[in-house]
Motif scaffolding. Structure first.
Motif: not given
Length: 187
Positions: A1-27
């Motif tokens: 999971m990648e968490i980055k603070e936005t230009k607004l103090i205390g607000a964050y963008s969150v990008q989960p890490k997706l694990f993909r394979d032939n069945r689909g994905y998990f995060f």
């Protein structure tokens, strides 16, 4: 999971890490432990909400006043939205500023909205389903809003105003300059 603070103090963008394979994905949608380690914020959701809307629907800019102000983590389970937050904390260096981010079903990205912020979104796809994890219960007597097209906010919505669909309630909110807020910035 990648968490980055936005230009607004205390607000964050969150990008989960997706694990993909032939069945689909998990995060991992959210980890309170990882979030606190990365941000220093203890976020404990106690309510989970979902809404579904059609293209052009704009919901917001909503907030809940103290003592029931809410922090929330917002994500999209279907479709695409423009998610917008506004800092309403009195004394905050970013008071009155906004952050806009596109949240999509494909990327699984999320936005953490701290207490004391207004929140709204515009549906850009034919339909969208939004998921919210919230740390306090809804209280109708503490709800409020700021007009979505307040010129002082300078929000560039990703759709022409003539194509935006609002609820009656969302057409009656005041401009930011006409409101007082009981949110305090605790830097």
């Amino acid at each position: 999971m990648e968490i980055k603070e936005t230009k607004l103090i205390g607000a964050y963008s969150v990008q989960p890490k997706l694990f993909r394979d032939n069945r689909g994905y998990f995060f991992e949608w959210f980890s309170a432990k990882k979030f606190e380690q990365e941000t220093g914020i203890k976020f404990t959701p106690i309510q989970f909400n979902s809404s579904k809307s059609t293209k052009g629907v704009l919901r917001g800019l909503h907030y809940q006043e103290n003592p029931t102000s809410q922090a929330k983590l917002v994500g999209v389970t279907q479709g695409t939205i423009q998610d917008v937050i506004v800092d309403l904390r009195v004394g905050s260096p970013t008071f009155g500023m906004h952050h806009s981010e596109i949240l999509t079903e494909q990327s699984k990205n999320q936005l953490f909205v701290p207490k004391g912020f207004g929140h709204g979104f515009l549906v850009l796809s034919e339909t969208a389903e939004i998921f919210y994890a919230i740390d306090d219960y809804y209280s109708p007597e503490h709800e409020g809003g700021v007009m979505y097209n307040d010129p002082s906010l300078g929000i560039q919505w990703e759709m022409e105003e003539k194509d935006i669909v609002l609820s009656d309630k969302d057409t009656k909110y005041e401009l930011l300059t006409n409101r007082t807020f009981n949110f305090q910035y605790n830097g």
